[in-house]
Design a protein around this motif. Structure first.
Motif, short mmCIF file in Angstrom:
data_model
loop_
_atom_site.label_atom_id
_atom_site.label_comp_id
_atom_site.label_asym_id
_atom_site.label_seq_id
_atom_site.Cartn_x
_atom_site.Cartn_y
_atom_site.Cartn_z
N THR A 131 -12.50 73.11 -19.01
CA THR A 131 -11.65 73.15 -20.21
C THR A 131 -12.14 72.13 -21.24
OG1 THR A 131 -9.72 73.88 -18.94
CG2 THR A 131 -9.30 72.85 -21.09
N ALA A 132 -12.49 70.93 -20.77
CA ALA A 132 -13.02 69.90 -21.66
C ALA A 132 -14.29 70.38 -22.35
CB ALA A 132 -13.30 68.61 -20.88
N ALA A 133 -15.17 71.07 -21.60
CA ALA A 133 -16.41 71.57 -22.18
C ALA A 133 -16.15 72.64 -23.24
CB ALA A 133 -17.31 72.14 -21.08
N LEU A 134 -15.06 73.39 -23.09
CA LEU A 134 -14.71 74.39 -24.09
C LEU A 134 -14.09 73.75 -25.33
CD1 LEU A 134 -15.21 76.39 -21.70
CD2 LEU A 134 -13.37 77.77 -22.65
N ALA A 151 -16.10 63.87 -13.29
CA ALA A 151 -15.44 64.97 -13.97
C ALA A 151 -15.28 64.65 -15.45
CB ALA A 151 -14.08 65.26 -13.33
N LEU A 152 -15.12 65.70 -16.26
CA LEU A 152 -14.99 65.56 -17.71
C LEU A 152 -13.52 65.65 -18.12
CD1 LEU A 152 -17.93 67.89 -18.71
CD2 LEU A 152 -17.89 65.41 -18.99
N HIS A 153 -13.20 64.99 -19.22
CA HIS A 153 -11.84 65.05 -19.76
C HIS A 153 -11.93 65.09 -21.27
CE1 HIS A 153 -10.13 64.05 -15.82
NE2 HIS A 153 -11.09 63.14 -15.72
N ALA A 154 -11.11 65.94 -21.90
CA ALA A 154 -11.06 66.02 -23.36
C ALA A 154 -9.70 66.54 -23.78
CB ALA A 154 -12.17 66.92 -23.89
N THR A 155 -9.22 66.05 -24.91
CA THR A 155 -7.92 66.49 -25.42
C THR A 155 -8.06 67.56 -26.49
OG1 THR A 155 -7.92 64.79 -27.16
CG2 THR A 155 -6.96 64.20 -25.02
#
Length: 310
Positions: A131-134, A151-155
Protein backbone atom coordinates in the motif's frame (compact mmCIF):
# COMPACT_ATOMS: atom_id res chain seq x y z
CA UNK A 1 22.76 -4.75 -14.03
CA UNK A 2 24.06 -2.12 -11.54
CA UNK A 3 27.57 -0.79 -12.30
CA UNK A 4 28.40 0.15 -8.68
CA UNK A 5 30.17 -2.93 -7.24
CA UNK A 6 28.50 -2.52 -3.84
CA UNK A 7 25.01 -2.26 -5.37
CA UNK A 8 25.76 -5.25 -7.62
CA UNK A 9 26.85 -7.32 -4.61
CA UNK A 10 23.81 -6.20 -2.62
CA UNK A 11 21.54 -7.17 -5.53
CA UNK A 12 22.97 -10.71 -5.33
CA UNK A 13 22.87 -10.95 -1.53
CA UNK A 14 19.27 -9.77 -1.13
CA UNK A 15 18.16 -12.33 -3.72
CA UNK A 16 19.44 -15.20 -1.55
CA UNK A 17 17.30 -17.39 0.69
CA UNK A 18 16.95 -15.64 4.03
CA UNK A 19 18.99 -18.21 5.96
CA UNK A 20 21.93 -17.84 3.56
CA UNK A 21 22.16 -14.05 3.73
CA UNK A 22 24.46 -13.63 6.75
CA UNK A 23 26.98 -16.43 5.99
CA UNK A 24 27.27 -15.47 2.30
CA UNK A 25 27.58 -11.75 3.16
CA UNK A 26 30.35 -12.45 5.65
CA UNK A 27 32.15 -14.72 3.18
CA UNK A 28 32.04 -12.05 0.46
CA UNK A 29 33.36 -9.46 2.91
CA UNK A 30 36.29 -11.73 3.78
CA UNK A 31 37.07 -12.31 0.10
CA UNK A 32 37.21 -8.56 -0.51
CA UNK A 33 39.27 -7.77 2.60
CA UNK A 34 42.69 -7.94 0.92
CA UNK A 35 41.87 -6.23 -2.38
CA UNK A 36 39.31 -3.57 -1.35
CA UNK A 37 39.07 -2.93 2.38
CA UNK A 38 36.50 -0.07 2.18
CA UNK A 39 34.18 -2.15 -0.02
CA UNK A 40 34.64 -5.13 2.31
CA UNK A 41 33.61 -3.03 5.30
CA UNK A 42 30.53 -1.73 3.52
CA UNK A 43 29.48 -5.25 2.49
CA UNK A 44 29.91 -6.41 6.08
CA UNK A 45 27.58 -3.61 7.26
CA UNK A 46 24.71 -4.67 4.96
CA UNK A 47 21.78 -5.48 7.22
CA UNK A 48 19.91 -8.76 7.13
CA UNK A 49 16.34 -8.16 5.90
CA UNK A 50 13.33 -8.78 8.09
CA UNK A 51 11.05 -11.63 6.99
CA UNK A 52 8.54 -9.21 5.43
CA UNK A 53 11.31 -7.33 3.59
CA UNK A 54 12.81 -10.60 2.33
CA UNK A 55 9.42 -11.75 0.97
CA UNK A 56 8.98 -8.41 -0.83
CA UNK A 57 12.50 -8.64 -2.29
CA UNK A 58 11.64 -12.15 -3.47
CA UNK A 59 8.40 -10.92 -5.02
CA UNK A 60 9.97 -8.14 -7.11
CA UNK A 61 12.51 -10.61 -8.50
CA UNK A 62 10.00 -13.39 -9.26
CA UNK A 63 7.05 -11.23 -10.40
CA UNK A 64 8.60 -8.01 -11.81
CA UNK A 65 5.89 -7.51 -14.46
CA UNK A 66 3.08 -8.00 -11.93
CA UNK A 67 4.73 -5.57 -9.53
CA UNK A 68 5.12 -2.97 -12.31
CA UNK A 69 1.45 -3.32 -13.26
CA UNK A 70 0.36 -2.82 -9.66
CA UNK A 71 2.65 0.18 -9.16
CA UNK A 72 1.17 1.70 -12.31
CA UNK A 73 -2.14 1.81 -10.44
CA UNK A 74 -0.34 3.76 -7.71
CA UNK A 75 0.95 6.30 -10.25
CA UNK A 76 -2.58 6.80 -11.58
CA UNK A 77 -3.86 7.12 -8.01
CA UNK A 78 -1.35 9.84 -7.17
CA UNK A 79 -2.26 11.72 -10.37
CA UNK A 80 -5.96 11.53 -9.44
CA UNK A 81 -5.17 12.89 -5.97
CA UNK A 82 -3.19 15.74 -7.50
CA UNK A 83 -6.07 16.70 -9.81
CA UNK A 84 -8.78 16.10 -7.16
CA UNK A 85 -10.72 13.83 -9.55
CA UNK A 86 -13.10 12.40 -6.94
CA UNK A 87 -14.76 9.80 -9.19
CA UNK A 88 -11.47 8.47 -10.55
CA UNK A 89 -10.00 8.56 -7.05
CA UNK A 90 -12.77 6.35 -5.65
CA UNK A 91 -12.42 3.87 -8.51
CA UNK A 92 -8.63 3.70 -8.15
CA UNK A 93 -8.89 3.37 -4.37
CA UNK A 94 -11.08 0.29 -4.78
CA UNK A 95 -8.70 -1.09 -7.39
CA UNK A 96 -5.74 -0.37 -5.09
CA UNK A 97 -7.21 -2.56 -2.35
CA UNK A 98 -7.85 -5.39 -4.79
CA UNK A 99 -4.41 -5.38 -6.40
CA UNK A 100 -2.65 -4.95 -3.06
CA UNK A 101 -4.41 -7.99 -1.62
CA UNK A 102 -3.73 -10.01 -4.78
CA UNK A 103 -0.04 -9.08 -4.81
CA UNK A 104 0.31 -9.88 -1.09
CA UNK A 105 -1.21 -13.30 -1.78
CA UNK A 106 1.27 -13.81 -4.61
CA UNK A 107 4.13 -12.83 -2.29
CA UNK A 108 3.04 -15.39 0.30
CA UNK A 109 2.87 -18.05 -2.42
CA UNK A 110 6.43 -17.28 -3.51
CA UNK A 111 7.58 -17.56 0.10
CA UNK A 112 5.86 -20.96 0.41
CA UNK A 113 7.75 -22.10 -2.69
CA UNK A 114 10.94 -21.35 -0.75
CA UNK A 115 9.66 -23.31 2.26
CA UNK A 116 9.01 -20.17 4.31
CA UNK A 117 5.76 -19.78 6.25
CA UNK A 118 4.30 -16.28 6.38
CA UNK A 119 2.33 -15.50 9.54
CA UNK A 120 -0.67 -13.19 9.64
CA UNK A 121 1.44 -10.49 11.29
CA UNK A 122 3.98 -10.63 8.46
CA UNK A 123 1.14 -10.73 5.90
CA UNK A 124 -0.16 -7.46 7.36
CA UNK A 125 3.31 -5.94 6.94
CA UNK A 126 3.33 -7.11 3.32
CA UNK A 127 -0.01 -5.43 2.57
CA UNK A 128 1.04 -2.26 4.43
CA UNK A 129 4.31 -2.12 2.43
CA UNK A 130 2.56 -2.67 -0.90
CA UNK A 131 0.00 0.00 0.00
CA UNK A 132 2.86 2.37 0.85
CA UNK A 133 4.45 1.66 -2.55
CA UNK A 134 1.16 2.56 -4.25
CA UNK A 135 0.73 5.75 -2.24
CA UNK A 136 4.29 7.06 -2.32
CA UNK A 137 6.73 7.35 -5.21
CA UNK A 138 9.76 6.93 -2.94
CA UNK A 139 8.32 3.77 -1.38
CA UNK A 140 7.66 2.42 -4.89
CA UNK A 141 11.33 3.00 -5.80
CA UNK A 142 12.42 1.27 -2.58
CA UNK A 143 10.25 -1.76 -3.40
CA UNK A 144 11.56 -1.95 -6.99
CA UNK A 145 15.17 -1.90 -5.76
CA UNK A 146 14.77 -5.34 -4.15
CA UNK A 147 17.08 -4.15 -1.34
CA UNK A 148 14.54 -3.78 1.44
CA UNK A 149 15.64 -4.51 5.00
CA UNK A 150 12.40 -3.46 6.70
CA UNK A 151 8.72 -3.05 5.89
CA UNK A 152 7.54 0.18 4.26
CA UNK A 153 5.12 2.72 5.68
CA UNK A 154 3.46 5.73 4.03
CA UNK A 155 0.44 7.91 4.75
CA UNK A 156 -0.01 9.33 1.28
CA UNK A 157 0.06 12.85 2.76
CA UNK A 158 3.77 13.46 3.32
CA UNK A 159 6.68 11.87 1.47
CA UNK A 160 7.72 8.58 3.04
CA UNK A 161 11.16 8.34 4.68
CA UNK A 162 12.45 5.18 3.03
CA UNK A 163 16.17 5.59 3.79
CA UNK A 164 15.94 3.31 6.85
CA UNK A 165 13.96 0.67 4.95
CA UNK A 166 16.55 -0.01 2.22
CA UNK A 167 20.03 -1.42 2.56
CA UNK A 168 21.55 1.26 0.32
CA UNK A 169 19.59 4.53 -0.05
CA UNK A 170 21.87 5.44 -2.97
CA UNK A 171 20.43 2.46 -4.85
CA UNK A 172 16.96 4.03 -5.07
CA UNK A 173 16.15 4.18 -8.76
CA UNK A 174 17.81 0.82 -9.40
CA UNK A 175 15.58 -2.12 -10.32
CA UNK A 176 16.20 -5.56 -8.83
CA UNK A 177 17.49 -8.19 -11.24
CA UNK A 178 14.79 -10.77 -12.02
CA UNK A 179 15.52 -14.20 -10.57
CA UNK A 180 13.83 -17.55 -11.08
CA UNK A 181 13.41 -20.17 -8.35
CA UNK A 182 16.63 -21.79 -7.26
CA UNK A 183 17.16 -25.28 -8.53
CA UNK A 184 15.81 -27.82 -6.08
CA UNK A 185 14.10 -25.18 -3.91
CA UNK A 186 10.61 -26.47 -4.41
CA UNK A 187 10.00 -28.26 -7.69
CA UNK A 188 12.33 -31.20 -8.04
CA UNK A 189 13.42 -32.71 -11.31
CA UNK A 190 11.20 -35.55 -12.45
CA UNK A 191 12.78 -38.93 -11.85
CA UNK A 192 11.74 -42.43 -12.91
CA UNK A 193 9.57 -44.20 -10.37
CA UNK A 194 9.17 -47.93 -9.88
CA UNK A 195 5.92 -49.50 -11.01
CA UNK A 196 3.49 -49.88 -8.14
CA UNK A 197 0.78 -52.45 -7.90
CA UNK A 198 -2.43 -50.81 -6.79
CA UNK A 199 -4.58 -52.76 -4.35
CA UNK A 200 -8.22 -51.59 -4.43
CA UNK A 201 -9.42 -50.08 -1.15
CA UNK A 202 -12.91 -51.35 -0.27
CA UNK A 203 -13.62 -48.12 1.65
CA UNK A 204 -12.26 -45.81 -1.02
CA UNK A 205 -15.66 -44.41 -1.98
CA UNK A 206 -16.60 -43.78 1.64
CA UNK A 207 -13.28 -42.08 2.33
CA UNK A 208 -13.62 -39.89 -0.75
CA UNK A 209 -17.15 -38.93 0.28
CA UNK A 210 -15.98 -38.04 3.79
CA UNK A 211 -13.11 -36.02 2.40
CA UNK A 212 -15.44 -34.24 -0.02
CA UNK A 213 -17.90 -33.50 2.80
CA UNK A 214 -15.14 -32.08 4.98
CA UNK A 215 -13.86 -30.00 2.08
CA UNK A 216 -17.37 -28.69 1.45
CA UNK A 217 -17.83 -27.78 5.11
CA UNK A 218 -14.48 -26.03 5.15
CA UNK A 219 -15.30 -24.16 1.95
CA UNK A 220 -18.68 -23.07 3.32
CA UNK A 221 -17.11 -21.84 6.54
CA UNK A 222 -14.49 -19.95 4.56
CA UNK A 223 -17.20 -18.48 2.33
CA UNK A 224 -19.14 -17.28 5.37
CA UNK A 225 -16.01 -15.63 6.79
CA UNK A 226 -15.05 -13.86 3.58
CA UNK A 227 -18.65 -12.76 2.98
CA UNK A 228 -18.70 -11.18 6.43
CA UNK A 229 -15.34 -9.56 5.71
CA UNK A 230 -16.74 -8.29 2.41
CA UNK A 231 -19.75 -6.80 4.17
CA UNK A 232 -17.57 -5.10 6.75
CA UNK A 233 -15.23 -3.85 4.03
CA UNK A 234 -18.22 -2.55 2.08
CA UNK A 235 -19.44 -0.65 5.13
CA UNK A 236 -16.01 0.86 5.62
CA UNK A 237 -15.79 1.84 1.97
CA UNK A 238 -19.23 3.47 2.08
CA UNK A 239 -18.37 5.38 5.25
CA UNK A 240 -15.05 6.58 3.87
CA UNK A 241 -16.59 7.54 0.52
CA UNK A 242 -19.23 9.57 2.36
CA UNK A 243 -16.55 11.17 4.51
CA UNK A 244 -14.45 11.93 1.44
CA UNK A 245 -17.38 13.62 -0.30
CA UNK A 246 -18.13 15.58 2.87
CA UNK A 247 -14.54 16.79 3.12
CA UNK A 248 -14.55 17.79 -0.55
CA UNK A 249 -17.76 19.79 0.03
CA UNK A 250 -16.31 21.40 3.16
CA UNK A 251 -13.16 22.31 1.26
CA UNK A 252 -15.24 23.94 -1.49
CA UNK A 253 -17.21 25.89 1.12
CA UNK A 254 -13.99 27.08 2.76
CA UNK A 255 -12.61 28.18 -0.61
CA UNK A 256 -15.84 30.09 -1.33
CA UNK A 257 -15.76 31.71 2.11
CA UNK A 258 -12.10 32.62 1.66
CA UNK A 259 -12.90 34.30 -1.66
CA UNK A 260 -15.68 36.29 0.04
CA UNK A 261 -13.38 37.37 2.86
CA UNK A 262 -10.67 38.42 0.42
CA UNK A 263 -13.21 40.50 -1.51
CA UNK A 264 -14.47 42.09 1.74
CA UNK A 265 -10.90 42.81 2.81
CA UNK A 266 -10.26 44.64 -0.48
CA UNK A 267 -13.39 46.76 0.05
CA UNK A 268 -12.36 47.58 3.65
CA UNK A 269 -8.88 48.53 2.46
CA UNK A 270 -10.42 50.91 -0.08
CA UNK A 271 -12.72 52.44 2.56
CA UNK A 272 -9.77 52.79 4.95
CA UNK A 273 -7.78 54.63 2.32
CA UNK A 274 -10.66 57.03 1.69
CA UNK A 275 -11.21 57.56 5.45
CA UNK A 276 -7.50 58.33 5.93
CA UNK A 277 -7.73 60.95 3.16
CA UNK A 278 -10.77 62.54 4.80
CA UNK A 279 -9.06 62.51 8.21
CA UNK A 280 -6.04 64.24 6.67
CA UNK A 281 -8.25 66.92 5.15
CA UNK A 282 -10.04 67.41 8.51
CA UNK A 283 -6.71 67.81 10.31
CA UNK A 284 -5.66 70.44 7.77
CA UNK A 285 -8.97 72.33 8.28
CA UNK A 286 -8.47 72.25 12.06
CA UNK A 287 -4.94 73.59 11.71
CA UNK A 288 -6.17 76.38 9.40
CA UNK A 289 -9.01 77.33 11.82
CA UNK A 290 -6.57 77.36 14.75
CA UNK A 291 -4.30 79.69 12.76
CA UNK A 292 -7.23 82.06 12.05
CA UNK A 293 -8.13 82.12 15.74
CA UNK A 294 -4.51 82.95 16.61
CA UNK A 295 -4.40 85.80 14.06
CA UNK A 296 -7.70 87.23 15.35
CA UNK A 297 -6.39 87.07 18.91
CA UNK A 298 -3.21 88.88 17.92
CA UNK A 299 -5.22 91.62 16.16
CA UNK A 300 -7.39 92.11 19.23
CA UNK A 301 -4.38 92.19 21.54
CA UNK A 302 -2.81 94.86 19.32
CA UNK A 303 -5.72 97.25 20.00
CA UNK A 304 -4.78 97.43 23.67
CA UNK A 305 -7.04 97.05 26.65
CA UNK A 306 -10.63 98.00 26.17
CA UNK A 307 -11.61 101.36 27.75
CA UNK A 308 -14.70 101.69 29.85
CA UNK A 309 -17.49 104.19 29.14
CA UNK A 310 -17.88 107.38 31.19
Amino acid sequence: MPTDPLIALADELYALPLAQFTPVRDARARELRAEDRPLSDRVKRLRKPSLAAWVLNLLVRREPEQVDQVLAVGEALREAQATLDAEQLRALTRQRRQVTAALATSARARAREEGVRVTEAVAEQLEASLTAALLDEGAAAALRSGLLVAALHATGVEAADVAAAVALPEALGQVASPRGPEAGSEVEQASPRPDLRVVPDPEADLKRRRAATEALDTARAHLARVQEEEREAGKTVAELEARSLQLVAEAEELRRRLAELESTAEEVDQELEEAEEEAGEARASVAEAEAEVARAQEALDALGPRRGRR
